[in-house]
Design an enzyme around this catalytic site. Structure first.
Site, mmCIF file in Angstrom:
data_model
loop_
_atom_site.group_PDB
_atom_site.id
_atom_site.type_symbol
_atom_site.label_atom_id
_atom_site.label_comp_id
_atom_site.label_asym_id
_atom_site.label_seq_id
_atom_site.Cartn_x
_atom_site.Cartn_y
_atom_site.Cartn_z
ATOM 1 N N GLU A 146 1.356 -0.053 -5.034
ATOM 2 C CA GLU A 146 0.480 1.085 -4.883
ATOM 3 C C GLU A 146 1.630 2.212 -4.770
ATOM 4 O OE1 GLU A 146 -3.164 3.837 -3.300
ATOM 5 O OE2 GLU A 146 -2.098 2.497 -2.127
ATOM 6 N N ASP A 168 0.781 -1.257 -0.091
ATOM 7 C CA ASP A 168 -0.068 0.003 -0.099
ATOM 8 C C ASP A 168 0.953 1.314 0.136
ATOM 9 O OD1 ASP A 168 -2.681 1.299 0.568
ATOM 10 O OD2 ASP A 168 -1.461 2.074 2.343
#
Length: 589
Positions: free
Chosen positions: A292, A259
């Site tokens: 990401e 993330d």
């Protein structure tokens, strides 16, 4: 028994071959630490070099324990493998080797086969409940499920990005054994399992590291969540790298999605972590590492990572489908069709150009293969970060959504769908937490303040309509319906994924872009050469008018997104449609 040298220590409680359990805590700001066992024993830990406190002692699996810092503060183990309840309660000693794997020879699947279905474990009812969906997803043509973060967080409802104990599966979802059973069961269905992990911050409630290990954080750099994690320190790097290896080796996850790595300030950490993972995972096994990364750092996709979530592609498609251009969509408001064409031909749209803040963003990416980019129409962020969590089923026409779905599932990029997409779900996916007291109020007001720059929410009374993240009804409203197998949307997904697996998948590895051309506002075509020399072409028209173009010969037509195609046009592209053609090598007709 002599204690090991520091380089052999790892964070947390570990069963040793001797029958003892080793407890190791990095607490450089503590003067004294003891481990407090559930039976009332208080065992002083031995202070070692570099801030470590360690003890080897008889302690069977299932034993509750906490650490007592300086005789005044009881804390859970930051590397707890399981919690007896919430993040503030006791940790549990866990034996990682007791689960009887039913598919021990599973080696995974190669990346070019990836069709990913992102889901939230809590919304679906926990680890055991997710198993009920595996057969349906495999039959649909999905090849991997991706779990939103499951690290222990405060309360029992959360997106997962507020986790504070990254080694412990969320107790309200089930036990470590139930998580392993879910993964094992998925493998039995031929499904890979990816885990979303958060290594850029800790949640706001239940993290005690700042009391006894201030060195975990950098006070000279901040992130949206507070002080940055200090990856310069080997103890901190090992904490997260060992966590990644635990999920991959002990739980047999098939991949990780990292993330918001743009919030990780140390550029060397990601490369070191990828290298360690590749070194310790046996080469026959397929393990996927996805990022990401708002910085669009293409070089990382050549240094151990398989792919990146391509927000650029989503944002351009969203503007074309909905006409929305506020907030971050403003970066895609001008010439969205040309921007989508660049995405389809080169991967990233922003490859060094300046964004709305005047900052350069991205690196050249045209040299990378198409499947280095994970494309999606929706995900947890893109739905849940809307004030009312609306899905595209409520924001655009069904015909336009069918056309965009065709592009998603039949382009050589790696497709990702969000739970409910395959059913045409209309239920929202809202932002939810289960905080209490002042933190709950701060989250509620902070959530509503996020939207004050949107015209529709400029008025404070309008912002009051935004659902309270802490209300249980906000969580329950986010559960998507499951349509019957023969309903229109599952039928579309099954048809498209069957075509993908039958005609494209084995030829995707080594495919390359042949470019994309804008035909009109909302209309373009893109071409790719597959590894057998055949040419895949997708003609997309998201406008409400037909567009003149020369289409491939009808005999090469693979799919037409229109519900009832009355003809096979060759000189115009119908409105709200996608036409997919596959021309064999050497056939130019």
């Amino acid at each position: 028994m002599p204690l090991p040298t520091p380089e052999t220590w790892s964070h947390g409680a570990h069963l040793l071959d001797s029958g003892l359990t080793r407890f190791a805590l990095w607490a450089p700001d503590a003067f004294a630490v003891s481990v407090e066992l559930g039976d009332g024993q208080s065992l002083p830990m031995l202070s070692q070099d570099d801030g470590w406190f360690v003890i080897n002692t008889p302690c069977p699996p299932g034993t509750p324990y906490r650490y007592l810092i300086d005789g005044e503060l009881l804390v859970p183990d930051p590397a707890s493998r399981a919690q007896q309840g919430d993040v503030h309660g006791p940790s549990l000693v866990v034996d990682p080797n007791t689960y009887p794997w039913q598919f021990p020879d599973w080696q995974g699947r190669p990346w070019h086969e990836a069709v990913i279905h992102e889901l939230h474990v809590g919304v679906l009812g926990g680890f055991a409940a997710v198993e009920k969906h595996l057969g349906r997803l495999a039959d649909l043509g999905v090849t991997a499920i991706e779990l939103m973060p499951i690290a222990q967080f405060p309360g029992d409802r959360n997106w997962g990005y507020d986790g504070v104990l990254p080694y412990a599966p969320q107790s309200s979802y089930g036990t470590p054994e139930q998580l392993k059973h879910l993964i094992d069961c998925a493998h039995g269905h031929g499904l890979m399992v990816i885990l979303d992990v958060v290594y850029n911050h800790f949640g706001p409630d239940g993290n005690y590291l700042g009391r006894y290990a201030k060195g975990f954080f950098r006070h000279d750099q901040t992130t949206p969540w507070g002080d940055a994690i200090d990856f310069r320190r080997p103890q901190v790097r090992d904490f997260f790298i060992d966590n990644a290896l635990m999920w991959l080796l002990e739980y047999r996850f098939d991949g990780l999605r990292f993330d918001a790595v743009h919030a990780i300030e140390d550029p060397g950490f990601l490369k070191q972590m990828a290298a360690r993972i590749r070194q310790q995972v046996d080469s026959p096994r397929h393990v996927w590492l996805n990022l990401e990364n708002e910085l669009n750092q293409a070089h990382l996709l050549e240094e151990g990572f398989d792919a990146q979530w391509n927000d650029d592609g989503h944002n351009a498609l969203h503007v074309l489908l909905t006409g929305e251009t506020e907030a971050y969509y403003s970066d895609f408001a001008e010439q969205p069709t040309a921007k989508l064409a660049r995405c389809l031909s080169e991967g990233f749209i922003y490859q060094g150009e300046r964004n709305r803040h005047g900052e350069p963003r991205g690196e050249p990416s045209a040299h990378l293969p198409p499947n280095a980019f994970v494309l999606f129409l929706q995900n947890h962020d893109q739905i849940g970060n809307r004030a009312f969590g609306e899905r595209l089923t409520r924001l655009c026409s069904p015909e336009a959504l069918r056309a965009a779905t065709t592009l998603l599932l039949l382009s050589p990029m790696t497709p990702l769908l969000f739970m409910g997409d395959e059913s045409g779900a209309e239920e929202p996916f809202l932002f939810f937490t289960s905080h209490h007291g002042e933190l709950a109020e701060a989250v509620r007001e902070g959530r509503r303040a996020e939207f004050k720059h949107f015209a529709v929410f400029a008025d404070a009374e309008q912002r009051e309509r935004i659902p309270d993240p802490n209300a249980e009804t906000t969580f329950s409203a986010s559960r998507p319906s499951v349509a019957a197998d023969d309903a229109p949307w599952p039928t579309l997904y099954r048809t498209l994924l069957s075509l993908r697996h039958q005609h494209l998948t084995e030829h995707l590895s080594g495919s390359r872009s042949l470019g994309a051309e804008v035909l009109a506002s909302g209309a373009l075509y893109a071409r790719w050469q597959l590894n057998d020399g055949s040419v895949l072409r997708i003609d997309l028209n998201l406008s409400d008018s037909p567009v003149s173009t020369r289409l491939p010969h009808p005999r090469h037509r693979l799919f037409d997104s229109r519900l009832a195609p009355a003809d096979s046009p060759v000189d115009s592209q119908p409105p709200f449609s996608a036409l997919v053609s596959l021309t064999p090598a050497g056939d130019d007709a």
